[in-house]
Design an enzyme around this catalytic site. Structure first.
Site, PDB file in Angstrom:
ATOM      1  N   GLY A  12     -19.257  -1.763   3.178  1.00  0.00           N
ATOM      2  CA  GLY A  12     -18.639  -2.845   2.404  1.00  0.00           C
ATOM      3  C   GLY A  12     -18.541  -4.138   3.192  1.00  0.00           C
ATOM      4  O   GLY A  12     -17.554  -4.878   3.083  1.00  0.00           O
ATOM      5  N   ALA A  13     -19.593  -4.443   3.965  1.00  0.00           N
ATOM      6  CA  ALA A  13     -19.522  -5.585   4.895  1.00  0.00           C
ATOM      7  C   ALA A  13     -20.091  -6.877   4.303  1.00  0.00           C
ATOM      8  O   ALA A  13     -20.266  -7.859   5.018  1.00  0.00           O
ATOM      9  CB  ALA A  13     -20.238  -5.245   6.203  1.00  0.00           C
ATOM     10  N   ASP A  63     -24.285   3.058  -2.213  1.00  0.00           N
ATOM     11  CA  ASP A  63     -22.943   3.336  -2.721  1.00  0.00           C
ATOM     12  C   ASP A  63     -22.368   4.490  -1.897  1.00  0.00           C
ATOM     13  O   ASP A  63     -22.778   5.646  -2.082  1.00  0.00           O
ATOM     14  CB  ASP A  63     -23.041   3.709  -4.211  1.00  0.00           C
ATOM     15  CG  ASP A  63     -21.703   4.060  -4.819  1.00  0.00           C
ATOM     16  OD1 ASP A  63     -20.725   4.277  -4.069  1.00  0.00           O
ATOM     17  OD2 ASP A  63     -21.627   4.131  -6.067  1.00  0.00           O
ATOM     18  N   VAL A  64     -21.427   4.177  -1.012  1.00  0.00           N
ATOM     19  CA  VAL A  64     -20.951   5.207  -0.082  1.00  0.00           C
ATOM     20  C   VAL A  64     -20.013   6.225  -0.741  1.00  0.00           C
ATOM     21  O   VAL A  64     -19.541   7.141  -0.073  1.00  0.00           O
ATOM     22  CB  VAL A  64     -20.286   4.597   1.186  1.00  0.00           C
ATOM     23  CG1 VAL A  64     -21.326   3.962   2.086  1.00  0.00           C
ATOM     24  CG2 VAL A  64     -19.180   3.618   0.833  1.00  0.00           C
ATOM     25  N   ASN A  89     -14.924   0.908   5.673  1.00  0.00           N
ATOM     26  CA  ASN A  89     -14.152  -0.214   5.117  1.00  0.00           C
ATOM     27  C   ASN A  89     -14.251  -0.319   3.593  1.00  0.00           C
ATOM     28  O   ASN A  89     -13.317  -0.797   2.941  1.00  0.00           O
ATOM     29  CB  ASN A  89     -14.654  -1.514   5.760  1.00  0.00           C
ATOM     30  CG  ASN A  89     -14.208  -2.740   4.994  1.00  0.00           C
ATOM     31  OD1 ASN A  89     -13.053  -3.158   5.096  1.00  0.00           O
ATOM     32  ND2 ASN A  89     -15.106  -3.323   4.195  1.00  0.00           N
ATOM     33  N   SER A 142      -4.493   0.990   4.041  1.00  0.00           N
ATOM     34  CA  SER A 142      -3.810  -0.147   3.395  1.00  0.00           C
ATOM     35  C   SER A 142      -2.314  -0.073   3.668  1.00  0.00           C
ATOM     36  O   SER A 142      -1.749   1.017   3.827  1.00  0.00           O
ATOM     37  CB  SER A 142      -4.032  -0.127   1.881  1.00  0.00           C
ATOM     38  OG  SER A 142      -3.154  -1.031   1.242  1.00  0.00           O
ATOM     39  N   TYR A 155      -4.392   4.141  -6.278  1.00  0.00           N
ATOM     40  CA  TYR A 155      -4.816   3.443  -5.046  1.00  0.00           C
ATOM     41  C   TYR A 155      -3.972   3.876  -3.838  1.00  0.00           C
ATOM     42  O   TYR A 155      -4.512   4.228  -2.787  1.00  0.00           O
ATOM     43  CB  TYR A 155      -4.709   1.932  -5.264  1.00  0.00           C
ATOM     44  CG  TYR A 155      -5.149   1.082  -4.086  1.00  0.00           C
ATOM     45  CD1 TYR A 155      -6.492   0.768  -3.896  1.00  0.00           C
ATOM     46  CD2 TYR A 155      -4.226   0.567  -3.175  1.00  0.00           C
ATOM     47  CE1 TYR A 155      -6.901  -0.029  -2.821  1.00  0.00           C
ATOM     48  CE2 TYR A 155      -4.621  -0.226  -2.108  1.00  0.00           C
ATOM     49  CZ  TYR A 155      -5.960  -0.522  -1.938  1.00  0.00           C
ATOM     50  OH  TYR A 155      -6.358  -1.305  -0.879  1.00  0.00           O
ATOM     51  N   LYS A 159      -5.023   5.730  -0.082  1.00  0.00           N
ATOM     52  CA  LYS A 159      -4.883   5.058   1.210  1.00  0.00           C
ATOM     53  C   LYS A 159      -3.972   5.842   2.167  1.00  0.00           C
ATOM     54  O   LYS A 159      -4.232   5.894   3.370  1.00  0.00           O
ATOM     55  CB  LYS A 159      -4.352   3.640   0.995  1.00  0.00           C
ATOM     56  CG  LYS A 159      -5.365   2.725   0.292  1.00  0.00           C
ATOM     57  CD  LYS A 159      -6.633   2.590   1.103  1.00  0.00           C
ATOM     58  CE  LYS A 159      -7.580   1.531   0.612  1.00  0.00           C
ATOM     59  NZ  LYS A 159      -8.765   1.369   1.454  1.00  0.00           N
ATOM     60  N   ILE A 188      -4.487  -9.554   3.200  1.00  0.00           N
ATOM     61  CA  ILE A 188      -5.561 -10.230   3.936  1.00  0.00           C
ATOM     62  C   ILE A 188      -6.372 -11.087   2.963  1.00  0.00           C
ATOM     63  O   ILE A 188      -6.733 -10.613   1.866  1.00  0.00           O
ATOM     64  CB  ILE A 188      -6.488  -9.198   4.635  1.00  0.00           C
ATOM     65  CG1 ILE A 188      -5.671  -8.202   5.481  1.00  0.00           C
ATOM     66  CG2 ILE A 188      -7.530  -9.913   5.493  1.00  0.00           C
ATOM     67  CD1 ILE A 188      -4.870  -8.798   6.616  1.00  0.00           C
TER      68      ILE A 188
HETATM   69  P1  NAP Z   1     -13.440  -6.912  -1.080  1.00  0.00           P
HETATM   70  O1  NAP Z   1     -13.299  -8.361  -0.817  1.00  0.00           O
HETATM   71  O2  NAP Z   1     -13.463  -6.444  -2.498  1.00  0.00           O
HETATM   72  O3  NAP Z   1     -14.749  -6.362  -0.327  1.00  0.00           O
HETATM   73  C1  NAP Z   1     -15.095  -5.010  -0.417  1.00  0.00           C
HETATM   74  C2  NAP Z   1     -16.590  -4.869  -0.249  1.00  0.00           C
HETATM   75  O4  NAP Z   1     -16.899  -3.462  -0.369  1.00  0.00           O
HETATM   76  C3  NAP Z   1     -17.381  -5.595  -1.348  1.00  0.00           C
HETATM   77  O5  NAP Z   1     -18.493  -6.248  -0.779  1.00  0.00           O
HETATM   78  C4  NAP Z   1     -17.812  -4.453  -2.259  1.00  0.00           C
HETATM   79  O6  NAP Z   1     -19.030  -4.708  -2.967  1.00  0.00           O
HETATM   80  C5  NAP Z   1     -18.007  -3.323  -1.268  1.00  0.00           C
HETATM   81  N1  NAP Z   1     -17.975  -2.015  -1.916  1.00  0.00           N
HETATM   82  C6  NAP Z   1     -17.180  -1.622  -2.936  1.00  0.00           C
HETATM   83  N2  NAP Z   1     -17.468  -0.353  -3.289  1.00  0.00           N
HETATM   84  C7  NAP Z   1     -18.465   0.056  -2.468  1.00  0.00           C
HETATM   85  C8  NAP Z   1     -19.192   1.255  -2.357  1.00  0.00           C
HETATM   86  N3  NAP Z   1     -18.951   2.297  -3.161  1.00  0.00           N
HETATM   87  N4  NAP Z   1     -20.165   1.345  -1.430  1.00  0.00           N
HETATM   88  C9  NAP Z   1     -20.438   0.287  -0.610  1.00  0.00           C
HETATM   89  N5  NAP Z   1     -19.767  -0.881  -0.669  1.00  0.00           N
HETATM   90  C10 NAP Z   1     -18.794  -0.999  -1.598  1.00  0.00           C
HETATM   91  O7  NAP Z   1     -12.266  -6.092  -0.386  1.00  0.00           O
HETATM   92  P2  NAP Z   1     -11.473  -6.360   0.986  1.00  0.00           P
HETATM   93  O8  NAP Z   1     -10.206  -7.030   0.653  1.00  0.00           O
HETATM   94  O9  NAP Z   1     -12.366  -6.920   2.002  1.00  0.00           O
HETATM   95  O10 NAP Z   1     -11.087  -4.859   1.333  1.00  0.00           O
HETATM   96  C11 NAP Z   1     -11.785  -4.091   2.308  1.00  0.00           C
HETATM   97  C12 NAP Z   1     -10.983  -2.828   2.561  1.00  0.00           C
HETATM   98  O11 NAP Z   1      -9.671  -3.168   2.994  1.00  0.00           O
HETATM   99  C13 NAP Z   1     -10.799  -1.961   1.319  1.00  0.00           C
HETATM  100  O12 NAP Z   1     -10.843  -0.602   1.690  1.00  0.00           O
HETATM  101  C14 NAP Z   1      -9.403  -2.335   0.839  1.00  0.00           C
HETATM  102  O13 NAP Z   1      -8.803  -1.299   0.092  1.00  0.00           O
HETATM  103  C15 NAP Z   1      -8.706  -2.554   2.161  1.00  0.00           C
HETATM  104  N6  NAP Z   1      -7.511  -3.407   2.089  1.00  0.00           N
HETATM  105  C16 NAP Z   1      -7.607  -4.726   1.725  1.00  0.00           C
HETATM  106  C17 NAP Z   1      -6.430  -5.495   1.725  1.00  0.00           C
HETATM  107  C18 NAP Z   1      -6.432  -6.965   1.392  1.00  0.00           C
HETATM  108  O14 NAP Z   1      -5.353  -7.566   1.328  1.00  0.00           O
HETATM  109  N7  NAP Z   1      -7.575  -7.607   1.195  1.00  0.00           N
HETATM  110  C19 NAP Z   1      -5.220  -4.917   2.066  1.00  0.00           C
HETATM  111  C20 NAP Z   1      -5.174  -3.595   2.424  1.00  0.00           C
HETATM  112  C21 NAP Z   1      -6.337  -2.844   2.441  1.00  0.00           C
HETATM  113  P3  NAP Z   1     -18.986  -5.431  -4.410  1.00  0.00           P
HETATM  114  O15 NAP Z   1     -18.319  -6.761  -4.188  1.00  0.00           O
HETATM  115  O16 NAP Z   1     -20.426  -5.510  -4.785  1.00  0.00           O
HETATM  116  O17 NAP Z   1     -18.177  -4.541  -5.286  1.00  0.00           O
END
Ligand code: NAP
Length: 250
Positions: A12-13, A63-64, A89, A142, A155, A159, A188
């Site tokens: 998910g990078a 798709d992981v 991630n 999370s 969700y 987590k 974040i």
């Molecule tokens: P994000 O902006 O939605 O980015 C997530 C990335 O993962 C996107 O590029 C997405 O692709 C990709 N992805 C989704 N499903 C996937 C799959 N099955 N296989 C491969 N890639 C996939 O989310 P983020 O905020 O960076 O979050 C990253 C991680 O941190 C997640 O696990 C989230 O639960 C956790 N987290 C985030 C926050 C926060 O405040 N942002 C807080 C706590 C935890 P698409 O865009 O194409 O769907």
């Protein structure tokens, strides 16, 4: 540089926290395998940034949450060389009131957030152990492992379970020199939570709960992940670290 000569695969990078981690790892000397659902302009931008730092980079879409994709992603990653560091991630968040939650919604979130981390960790460890290599895994959880937010009965458990996954895998692969840790990010600044950041009502309520009084940035998760992935954390495994600006502790 903490990760000189290492190869890291970050799921998910293509944006958000995964991108932040990939870029910090590259700054710290690692070559990077970028995984995301699509190989598109977004992943190419991340790849370009990493190449500009003088690192090697490979984009592998997949798709992981699907076993066949996981195996293919790890096989293709070998083109860069043996993977030393895995960052689990990729994740998704939906908001659905408990009484309306469907089986499909539960499965979708659990498969991407939890099952993918188990499958990728297994694929990583099998290869590393077969080849006699040590390694490090960082699982992204999370703040919701410890804080209740409405509409997250699917969700939040996905987590919190990552803590148990982290501890249990770490116990089974520690003797082979593989360390497994978890980071629980707080709020974040990423596309996933843009709706919170753009809400004049919700944002101040959330920020008021954070000791440092602001959302975090993706590279701040990257810095913690780089430490846990590096030799500086050589005696740390099975741990879960809140990188949340002091939300859970307030
Ligand atoms: P994000 O902006 O939605 O980015 C997530 C990335 O993962 C996107 O590029 C997405 O692709 C990709 N992805 C989704 N499903 C996937 C799959 N099955 N296989 C491969 N890639 C996939 O989310 P983020 O905020 O960076 O979050 C990253 C991680 O941190 C997640 O696990 C989230 O639960 C956790 N987290 C985030 C926050 C926060 O405040 N942002 C807080 C706590 C935890 P698409 O865009 O194409 O769907």
């Amino acid at each position: 540089m903490k990760l000189q000569g290492k190869i890291a695969l970050v799921t998910g990078a293509g944006q958000g926290i995964g991108r932040g981690i990939a870029e910090v790892f590259a700054q710290e000397g690692a070559d990077i395998v970028i995984n995301d659902l699509c190989a598109d302009e977004r992943t190419e931008q991340v790849a370009e940034t990493i190449r500009a730092m003088g690192r090697r980079v490979l984009v592998v879409k997949g798709d992981v949450s699907k076993r066949a994709d996981v195996e293919r992603v790890f096989d293709e990653a070998q083109k860069l060389g043996p993977v030393d560091i895995l960052v689990n991630n990729a994740g998704i968040e939906t908001i659905v009131p408990f009484l309306e939650l469907t089986d499909q919604q539960w499965e979708d979130v659990t498969n991407v957030n939890l099952k993918s981390e188990w499958m990728c960790a297994q694929a990583f460890c099998k290869r590393a152990i077969q080849e006699g290599r040590k390694g490090a895994i960082i699982n992204i959880g999370s703040i919701q492992a410890a804080r209740v937010l409405p509409g997250r009965t699917h969700y939040a458990p996905s987590k919190l379970a990552i803590e148990a996954l982290t501890r249990n895998i770490s116990a089974e692969v520690g003797q082979q020199g593989i360390r497994v840790n978890c980071i629980h990010p707080g709020l974040i600044d990423t596309p996933m939570i843009r709706w919170v950041l753009e809400s004049p009502d919700i944002l101040p309520q959330v920020v008021a709960q954070i000791s440092l009084g602001r959302p975090g940035l993706p590279h701040e998760i990257g810095q913690a992940a780089a430490f846990l992935a590096s030799e500086e954390a050589s005696y740390i495994t099975g741990q879960s670290l809140y990188v949340d600006g002091g939300w859970v502790g307030k």
